[in-house]
Design a protein around this motif. Structure first.
Motif, PDB file in Angstrom:
ATOM      1  N   GLN A   1      -2.620  -8.308  -1.463  1.00  0.00           N
ATOM      2  CA  GLN A   1      -2.896  -8.385  -0.031  1.00  0.00           C
ATOM      3  C   GLN A   1      -3.055  -9.848   0.347  1.00  0.00           C
ATOM      4  OE1 GLN A   1      -3.802  -5.191   2.405  1.00  0.00           O
ATOM      5  NE2 GLN A   1      -1.946  -5.353   1.166  1.00  0.00           N
TER       6      GLN A   1
ATOM      7  N   PHE B   1       0.827  -1.209   0.000  1.00  0.00           N
ATOM      8  CA  PHE B   1       0.000   0.000   0.000  1.00  0.00           C
ATOM      9  C   PHE B   1       0.862   1.261   0.000  1.00  0.00           C
ATOM     10  CE2 PHE B   1      -4.113  -2.073   1.066  1.00  0.00           C
ATOM     11  CZ  PHE B   1      -4.897  -1.349   0.186  1.00  0.00           C
TER      12      PHE B   1
ATOM     13  N   VAL C   1      -7.124  -4.556  -5.859  1.00  0.00           N
ATOM     14  CA  VAL C   1      -6.467  -5.448  -4.902  1.00  0.00           C
ATOM     15  C   VAL C   1      -6.417  -6.859  -5.463  1.00  0.00           C
ATOM     16  CG1 VAL C   1      -6.690  -6.580  -2.657  1.00  0.00           C
ATOM     17  CG2 VAL C   1      -6.993  -4.115  -2.836  1.00  0.00           C
TER      18      VAL C   1
ATOM     19  N   VAL D   1      -3.462  -9.440   6.920  1.00  0.00           N
ATOM     20  CA  VAL D   1      -4.177  -8.170   7.067  1.00  0.00           C
ATOM     21  C   VAL D   1      -5.661  -8.394   7.333  1.00  0.00           C
ATOM     22  CG1 VAL D   1      -2.585  -6.848   5.620  1.00  0.00           C
ATOM     23  CG2 VAL D   1      -4.523  -8.033   4.565  1.00  0.00           C
TER      24      VAL D   1
ATOM     25  N   THR E   1      -7.921  -3.399   4.703  1.00  0.00           N
ATOM     26  CA  THR E   1      -7.730  -3.421   3.255  1.00  0.00           C
ATOM     27  C   THR E   1      -8.747  -2.526   2.553  1.00  0.00           C
ATOM     28  OG1 THR E   1      -6.842  -5.672   3.352  1.00  0.00           O
ATOM     29  CG2 THR E   1      -7.667  -4.909   1.219  1.00  0.00           C
TER      30      THR E   1
ATOM     31  N   THR F   1      -4.237 -12.572   2.807  1.00  0.00           N
ATOM     32  CA  THR F   1      -5.272 -12.613   3.846  1.00  0.00           C
ATOM     33  C   THR F   1      -4.768 -13.195   5.158  1.00  0.00           C
ATOM     34  OG1 THR F   1      -6.069 -14.762   3.044  1.00  0.00           O
ATOM     35  CG2 THR F   1      -7.110 -12.785   2.149  1.00  0.00           C
TER      36      THR F   1
ATOM     37  N   TYR G   1     -11.546  -6.301  -6.795  1.00  0.00           N
ATOM     38  CA  TYR G   1     -10.901  -7.318  -5.972  1.00  0.00           C
ATOM     39  C   TYR G   1     -10.700  -8.576  -6.821  1.00  0.00           C
ATOM     40  CZ  TYR G   1     -11.578  -4.536  -1.758  1.00  0.00           C
ATOM     41  OH  TYR G   1     -11.520  -3.545  -0.803  1.00  0.00           O
TER      42      TYR G   1
END
Length: 344
Positions: free
Chosen positions: A68, A49, A95, A73, A78, A70, A163
Motif C-alpha cells: 500500500q 487488495f 501490509v 490510499v 487500508t 501512502t 504492518y
C-alpha cells in the motif's frame, strides 16, 4: 525464518491470464515451502487488495503481503480492507507500507511531493493505524484527519495482520521503529544492513517497542556457481536497450536511499557490491538492485549471513522465469529452515 515470494509485475491487457498467473504462482509457492507471497502496488500493476482477495480465496495456508502506497490510499481504508480480507481468508494477510521514490511514477497517480513530505504523510498514516488498533480514534494532521473513527470490522487481537514499513532512509527507519510491526529494506552490504537493523532496534527500544526485520533481495541460484553467473550475465544481455534506458530514467528521478546506492555501478567491476552480491539489476530493474548469485550452497550461506545480521523475513524476487519458485523453494528454503530448527 520466513520466506515470501514476490509475484512479478507484468503489464498486460490480458487480465484473466494475469490473475491465473498470480494464483498459479501463489499455489506453487505454497507447495514449495514459501510462507508468503507479495502483491505489489505500482502504476502498472493491478489493485493489490482485489488481487490478494482472489489469491487468498484460492490458497489455503500461504500468507499474503500486499503493498500500500501512502501517497494513494487512506489509512482508514487500508485498515478496513485488511481487517475485511483477513476475516475472509483466515487471517493470512499483511501490509507492506511503501512511500514511493520516483517522481515519474508518483506523478502518474498523484502529486509528486518531495522526500520529506512523503515520509511525513507515511508517519501520519502509521500513527492513525496504531490509534485505530486501540479503539475509537480522532486525529488531526497535515495530511489525514479523522474524528471519532470506530473501525469496522475489528482487527482480530490474537491474529493481527502485520504492518511492514519499507525504506532505507532515516525517516523510514524512525517510522518503522515507532509504529511498524516489522522493518524491511533493500538488500545491501552486510555491515550496512547490520547498522540499519541495530539503529531501528535501538529506536524501538527507546519507545518501549519490539520490531522484527526483513530484507528484499533477488536470487539467481543454480547447481553450480558458473551456471548462476552465466544466468546473471545472460539476463543483462537479453534485456532490451529500451528497458535499460527506462530503468536509468527511473533511477535518475528517484530519491530512494536504497536504490540510490547502486545507480552508478559499472561493468568494470562486474557490478559487485560484496561476496556473491551482484548489483547488475541496477541496469535493468527499477525496484531492486541487488541479487545473491551463486550455487545453491553459496546462496544459502549468504542468506544465513543476512539472518545472522538480524533478518528474519526474506522477501525474495527473481527476474528469471525458469522455474525459480521450485529452484528456490526446493533447494534453498528447506535447508535454511532445517538449520533454524537445529539451532532452536
Amino acid at each position: 525464518m520466513e520466506f515470501c515470494w514476490a509475484l512479478p509485475v507484468v503489464p498486460t491487457d490480458q487480465y484473466q491470464e494475469l490473475y491465473r498467473a498470480y494464483t498459479d504462482q501463489a499455489l506453487r509457492a505454497e507447495k514449495n515451502n514459501f510462507d508468503g507471497v507479495l502483491v505489489s502496488s505500482t502504476p502498472t500493476s493491478v489493485d493489490p487488495f482485489i488481487a490478494s482477495t482472489k489469491i487468498g480465496l484460492e490458497t489455503t495456508s500461504i500468507r499474503i503481503l500486499l503493498a500500500q502506497n501512502t501517497n494513494h490510499v487512506l489509512p482508514t481504508y487500508t485498515a478496513k480492507a485488511l481487517n475485511t480480507l483477513n476475516q475472509m481468508i483466515n487471517h493470512r494477510a499483511d501490509v507492506n507500507v511503501i512511500t514511493g521514490s520516483s517522481s515519474i511514477a508518483l506523478s502518474r497517480e498523484t502529486l509528486a511531493d518531495p522526500h520529506l513530505t512523503r515520509y511525513q504523510r507515511t508517519k501520519e498514516f502509521m500513527e492513525i493505524i496504531q490509534l485505530l488498533r486501540r479503539g475509537t480514534a480522532s486525529y488531526k494532521g497535515d495530511f489525514f484527519q479523522i474524528s471519532n473513527c470506530d473501525m469496522y470490522p475489528k482487527e482480530n487481537v490474537e491474529k493481527k495482520g502485520r504492518y511492514f514499513v519499507a525504506g532505507s532512509s532515516e525517516e523510514a527507519m524512525k517510522i518503522a521503529a515507532h509504529f511498524g510491526d516489522a522493518y524491511i529494506l533493500y538488500a545491501c552490504e552486510l555491515d550496512l544492513i547490520t547498522k540499519h537493523y541495530n539503529k531501528v532496534k535501538q529506536m524501538a527500544i527507546e519507545k518501549g517497542r519490539s520490531i522484527s526485520f526483513g530484507v528484499l533481495v533477488d536470487i539467481i541460484a543454480r547447481e553450480t556457481s558458473e551456471e548462476a553467473w552465466h544466468a546473471a550475465h545472460e539476463l543483462l544481455e537479453n534485456t532490451s536497450p529500451i528497458t535499460k534506458r527506462i530503468t536509468r530514467a527511473f533511477l535518475k528521478t528517484s530519491d530512494s536511499v536504497g536504490l540510490g546506492r547502486y545507480k552508478d555501478l559499472t561493468a568494470e567491476n562486474n557490478y559487485m557490491v560484496g561476496e556473491n552480491l551482484w548489483g547488475g539489476l541496477s541496469q535493468v530493474n527499477p525496484s531492486n538492485s541487488i541479487s545473491i548469485v551463486g550455487s545453491y550452497e553459496e546462496v544459502i550461506e549468504t542468506l544465513k549471513k543476512y539472518h545472522d545480521a538480524g533478518a528474519e523475513y526474506f522477501l525474495l524476487t527473481s527476474l528469471l522465469q525458469d522455474n525459480e519458485i521450485e529452484r528456490i523453494g526446493q533447494n534453498i528454503i528447506p535447508q535454511l529452515k532445517r538449520i533454524k530448527v537445529t539451532i532452536d
